[in-house]
Each structure stands twice: as structure tokens, then as C-alpha cells.
Design an enzyme around this catalytic site. Sequence first.
Site, PDB file in Angstrom:
ATOM      1  N   ASP A   7       0.887  -1.161   0.000  1.00 17.27           N
ATOM      2  CA  ASP A   7       0.000   0.000   0.000  1.00 17.27           C
ATOM      3  C   ASP A   7       0.925   1.211   0.000  1.00 17.27           C
ATOM      4  O   ASP A   7       1.437   1.609   1.043  1.00 17.27           O
ATOM      5  CB  ASP A   7      -0.888  -0.013   1.255  1.00 17.27           C
ATOM      6  CG  ASP A   7      -1.846   1.170   1.286  1.00 17.27           C
ATOM      7  OD1 ASP A   7      -2.257   1.653   0.214  1.00 17.27           O
ATOM      8  OD2 ASP A   7      -2.191   1.612   2.406  1.00 17.27           O
ATOM      9  N   GLU A  68      -1.016  -1.377  -4.822  1.00 16.94           N
ATOM     10  CA  GLU A  68      -2.265  -0.656  -5.060  1.00 16.94           C
ATOM     11  C   GLU A  68      -2.033   0.400  -6.132  1.00 16.94           C
ATOM     12  O   GLU A  68      -1.088   1.184  -6.052  1.00 16.94           O
ATOM     13  CB  GLU A  68      -2.777   0.002  -3.778  1.00 16.94           C
ATOM     14  CG  GLU A  68      -4.153   0.638  -3.980  1.00 16.94           C
ATOM     15  CD  GLU A  68      -4.736   1.140  -2.688  1.00 16.94           C
ATOM     16  OE1 GLU A  68      -5.546   0.415  -2.084  1.00 16.94           O
ATOM     17  OE2 GLU A  68      -4.372   2.259  -2.280  1.00 16.94           O
ATOM     18  N   ASP A 141      -2.814   1.153   6.948  1.00 18.16           N
ATOM     19  CA  ASP A 141      -1.890   0.882   5.835  1.00 18.16           C
ATOM     20  C   ASP A 141      -1.426  -0.571   5.859  1.00 18.16           C
ATOM     21  O   ASP A 141      -1.239  -1.188   4.806  1.00 18.16           O
ATOM     22  CB  ASP A 141      -0.671   1.809   5.920  1.00 18.16           C
ATOM     23  CG  ASP A 141      -1.071   3.257   6.067  1.00 18.16           C
ATOM     24  OD1 ASP A 141      -1.365   3.890   5.053  1.00 18.16           O
ATOM     25  OD2 ASP A 141      -1.103   3.737   7.219  1.00 18.16           O
TER      26      ASP A 141
END
Length: 177
Positions: A7, A68, A141
Site C-alpha cells: 500500500d 495498489e 496501511d
Amino acid sequence: MRVLGVDPGLTRCGLGVVEGGIGQPVRMIAVGVVRTPVTDDPAERLLSLQTEIDEWMERHEPDSVAVERVFAKANIKGIMGTAQASAIPMLAAARRGLPLALHTPSEVKAAVTGNGRADKAQVTAMVTRILRLEVAPKPADAADALAIAICHVWRGGAQDRIAAAVAKQRAATGARG
């Protein structure tokens, strides 16, 4: 299949490694967050992120990397740091010849919750349930990185096998030429 999920973020970058396959339970191998001080020079922050991701790659030996996909928000300054940070795991995968996948936030949410518009609390709750964890991963996160890795195990396995077959075919063709 072992997947490093990332992430991306320049201030906080979530990292999660899971292992599993289609029809198999997914289990957590590792989870964490790399933090860099906002007062540091951006190049130094990116170097710190690169060093940490390289250490994770060495320690956990993923079969593939899932990041991501960065999408535009109203905060252009914030998106630039996220975009820069997302390049680090992409380059790490390329240097090691590992398959790389980019998953949108809605793909990840849909994969782990069944709802592409799920909120962070729902994602964290489902990651905790899927991985059979006693304690929810924090901060968000960390949970998001695990969700990205889970999404890739469930949705990206076939893509990885195709990419590996293409790479093998190219190597065989190049060796004959």
C-alpha cells in the site's frame, strides 16, 4: 503462491506478505509499515523505502508483488508522493524478475469484502477474519497491504502463471537465437 502486497505511501507505506492459493487458505507471513519523516528530503525518503522493501524481498522471498494502483485525488501534492512511492516496489519486482500486478482500491475492497465501496474498517475486519488473526493489523496501511496481497492471491494467480509462461517462452526463444 507467496505475495508481497504494498500500500504505497511516502509517509507510511504498508507492507504485507501472505501465502496461499485458489482453493487454499491464505495465511499471513509478515506485516508492517515503513515510515519516513516528512522533514526528510524526498530522495532520502524514497531511498529509505527502497532499502526496507529490498530487505522484505530478501527476507520473505515473494513469488510476485502486488501494488495498489495510484488514482488521482484532489490532493495533487499527496498523490505525487504516493506515485513516487509506488515506483519503488515496481522496480524491486522488475530487478528480481518477479510478476507485478497493480490492483485498484475498488478491486481490492471487492475481493476481500464483496463490496468495492467498503470502508477501511470493513476491509480491516475482513482481512482479520480471512487470515484468522487474533488482533486486527494496525494501522490501516498494514491492513490494506495485506488486503492487496490477498486480492492478488485470489485474482492474480492466473495472470502470474501466464506471465511466467510468456517469460519462459521468451527465454527459450532467445536462447535458441
